[in-house]
Design an enzyme around this catalytic site. Structure first.
Site, PDB file in Angstrom:
ATOM      1  N   HIS A 102       0.789  -1.055   0.088  1.00 33.36           N
ATOM      2  CA  HIS A 102      -0.046   0.334  -0.170  1.00 33.36           C
ATOM      3  C   HIS A 102       0.884   0.756  -0.067  1.00 33.36           C
ATOM      4  O   HIS A 102       2.134   0.976   0.713  1.00 33.36           O
ATOM      5  CB  HIS A 102      -0.907  -0.082   1.502  1.00 33.36           C
ATOM      6  CG  HIS A 102      -1.979   1.057   1.436  1.00 33.36           C
ATOM      7  ND1 HIS A 102      -1.755   2.228   1.897  1.00 33.36           N
ATOM      8  CD2 HIS A 102      -2.752   1.037   1.616  1.00 33.36           C
ATOM      9  CE1 HIS A 102      -2.972   2.787   1.679  1.00 33.36           C
ATOM     10  NE2 HIS A 102      -4.127   1.765   1.877  1.00 33.36           N
ATOM     11  N   ASP A 134      -2.396  -3.074  -3.554  1.00 30.60           N
ATOM     12  CA  ASP A 134      -3.032  -1.523  -3.937  1.00 30.60           C
ATOM     13  C   ASP A 134      -2.493  -1.215  -4.204  1.00 30.60           C
ATOM     14  O   ASP A 134      -1.562  -0.706  -4.631  1.00 30.60           O
ATOM     15  CB  ASP A 134      -3.285  -1.504  -2.475  1.00 30.60           C
ATOM     16  CG  ASP A 134      -3.819  -0.485  -2.294  1.00 30.60           C
ATOM     17  OD1 ASP A 134      -5.041  -0.406  -1.227  1.00 30.60           O
ATOM     18  OD2 ASP A 134      -4.231   0.387  -2.911  1.00 30.60           O
ATOM     19  N   HIS A 142      -5.939  -5.308  -4.535  1.00 29.36           N
ATOM     20  CA  HIS A 142      -7.647  -3.570  -4.111  1.00 29.36           C
ATOM     21  C   HIS A 142      -6.953  -2.963  -5.015  1.00 29.36           C
ATOM     22  O   HIS A 142      -6.251  -2.691  -5.298  1.00 29.36           O
ATOM     23  CB  HIS A 142      -6.890  -3.195  -2.662  1.00 29.36           C
ATOM     24  CG  HIS A 142      -7.236  -4.103  -1.498  1.00 29.36           C
ATOM     25  ND1 HIS A 142      -6.940  -3.820  -0.087  1.00 29.36           N
ATOM     26  CD2 HIS A 142      -7.394  -4.926  -1.175  1.00 29.36           C
ATOM     27  CE1 HIS A 142      -7.152  -4.135   0.656  1.00 29.36           C
ATOM     28  NE2 HIS A 142      -8.155  -5.669   0.020  1.00 29.36           N
TER      29      HIS A 142
END
Lengths: 367, 131
Positions: free
Chosen positions: A148, A178, A276
């Site tokens: 992330h 992500d 994600h």
């Protein structure tokens, strides 16, 4: 040659945080809405957001009701997002044994609810992941550590994890990619939110220029550079007479909009078990203006990825003037179009999604 | 985050010099008592004495000192907690300006400066609710 992947369409309930928090939908109602809107078949849930009493007070009655509902509306549980709350105590960080037990309880709930993946977080070191491997094996749950922003596929922490995964050679250890790590611009909807808070056009232009400069320099490969960039946003706000916006600029500019190139994902692509589909908004042309959704989907398809993509709308933090359900509908249309353009397709049918997810992951969940 | 919803509109109550208001978590996920690091309750510019503040959630009432070690009781995103303190407030049909300040620790974000904390506040205008 790698055969083309067929990613599974899905959504995380995190996308609808504002509606859930406002009590417009309870958990059952939100799951039914997701199914009725066709945002699945993949369903991701954050344990500490959606499940009252998680993880200690999840009883068998709730587990039964949850599984029955998911079966009734024909969704496919993909990932239960669990949290590495190392700092839960005020006097010290959790020790190793406490951490393993804290994660074990959450992973057990993931298995009982039928989630084959537990999304874990970056504060888990390679040693901690190695210690959790027996837990993953016990429950048949894949641990997919989230990469992330401000980190990315070529960050030193992520590469250290990858190298340990390679050594351990277990299919139960992987990553959640992500898309917030590989963003190409400062989200226009956030600029609009700052405008509504009275930020001048001149200040917003400087915010964009600062971010674009970091994008041109490339992503931070260590925490020192990250800290310097955070500070630069605070300084910019202060120089422009809006010190109240500085931390917000810093958090979003470095923590949500990661400026890594797309090819950094290739460093860890064989270990990507879950994705994600982070995004921030859809513009008047039906496109995501700051996340390169089309390029990201193409890259996954061309690298043979056939796991789930949870559409993860994060613009809800600041955008209280548009309907999140409509925004998700728009982003998933872009994903499907991108997969078709890459010569493949997103999987939108539940039974096919179950079959493909089973073969994408190493073993069935034992809940 | 969701700071604009911290104070529940219309929930100001007062009795015998103690005043209370319902508060919502300005965060997307549940947090345990140990991560609720502090609060202030101010009505019409007058703050309740810090040592008189109490926090009620899941039908249990805590002082902030007691919350420090409380990792078993959690504040769920859909639930209102009640913040109360010694603060005389005039009852009746008068509009009061209510302010709540909250300090929360985010237990999974560990920075170079320790566990991340966020400070959020909300101000709303309301009358004392009729019971």
């Amino acid at each position: 040659m790698t055969s083309l992947g067929t990613p599974i369409q899905g959504v995380t309930l995190y996308s609808f945080t504002r509606a859930f928090h406002a009590r417009q939908y309870d958990l059952d109602g939100l799951i039914r809405k997701v199914a009725a809107e066709g945002f699945g078949p993949g369903l991701e849930v954050i344990g500490f957001s959606s499940l009252r009493g998680f993880p200690d007070r999840i009883d068998d009655t709730f587990v039964g009701q949850f599984r029955d509902l998911v079966a009734e509306v024909d969704l496919v549980p993909t990932s239960l997002a669990v949290n590495v709350d190392t700092g839960i105590r005020r006097d010290r960080l959790m020790n190793h044994d406490e951490l393993v037990e804290y994660m074990r309880k959450q992973i057990e709930v993931a298995a009982r609810l039928g989630f084959p993946i537990a999304r874990v977080q970056i504060s888990l070191t390679p040693d901690a992941m190695e210690s959790l491997l027996p837990v993953a094996e016990k429950y048949g749950v894949t641990l997919a550590l989230e990469v992330h922003a401000d980190q990315h596929g070529a960050h030193e922490r992520v590469l250290a994890l990858r190298d340990r995964y390679e050594k351990l050679d277990s299919p139960l250890l992987g990553f959640t990619a992500d898309w917030g790590a590989t963003v190409t611009g400062f989200a226009p909807s956030l600029l609009e939110a700052y405008r509504r808070r009275g930020a001048s056009e001149d200040l917003l232009r400087q915010v964009v220029e600062l971010w674009d400069g970091f994008y041109a320099e490339g992503p931070p490969n260590n925490q020192k550079v990250h800290g310097e960039r955070f500070g630069a946003f605070i300084g910019l706000a202060a120089r422009n007479g809006r010190p109240d916006l500085g931390i917000d600029f810093g958090i979003n500019g470095t923590g949500l909009f990661g400026p890594a190139p797309l090819d950094t994902w290739l460093e860890i692509m064989p270990w990507v078990r879950h994705v994600h589909g982070k995004f921030f908004g859809i513009d008047e042309n039906g496109e995501e203006p700051s996340v390169p959704v089309r390029g990201l989907v193409r890259q996954l398809v061309e690298n043979g990825y056939s796991g789930a993509i949870s559409s993860e709308y994060e613009g809800w933090h600041w955008n209280n003037w548009q309907d999140p359900f409509e925004i998700i509908r728009g982003e998933q249309a872009v994903q499907r179009s991108a997969a078709a353009n890459a010569g493949s397709a997103m999987i939108t049918e539940a039974s096919e999604a179950r079959r493909i997810l089973r073969s994408h992951l190493a073993q069935p969940v034992r809940g | 985050m969701i700071a604009d919803r911290i104070i529940e509109q219309g929930t100001l109550t007062t009795q015998d010099g103690r005043t209370a208001v319902e508060v919502r978590i300005p965060w997307y996920r549940a947090l345990p008592g140990s991560c609720i690091a502090g609060a202030a309750l101010t009505v019409d510019g007058v703050a309740a004495a810090e040592d008189s503040l109490r926090w009620t959630m899941n039908n249990r009432t805590f002082s902030f000192e007691e919350l420090v070690d409380e990792t078993g009781e959690w504040w769920f995103p859909l639930d209102s907690a009640v913040l109360s303190g010694d603060l005389p407030v005039r009852d009746g049909q008068v509009e009061h300006e209510v302010r709540v300040d909250l300090k929360l620790y985010i237990p999974y974000i560990i920075t170079d400066h320790g566990v991340l904390h966020i400070e959020e506040h909300d101000t709303k205008t309301m009358k004392v609710a009729q019971r």
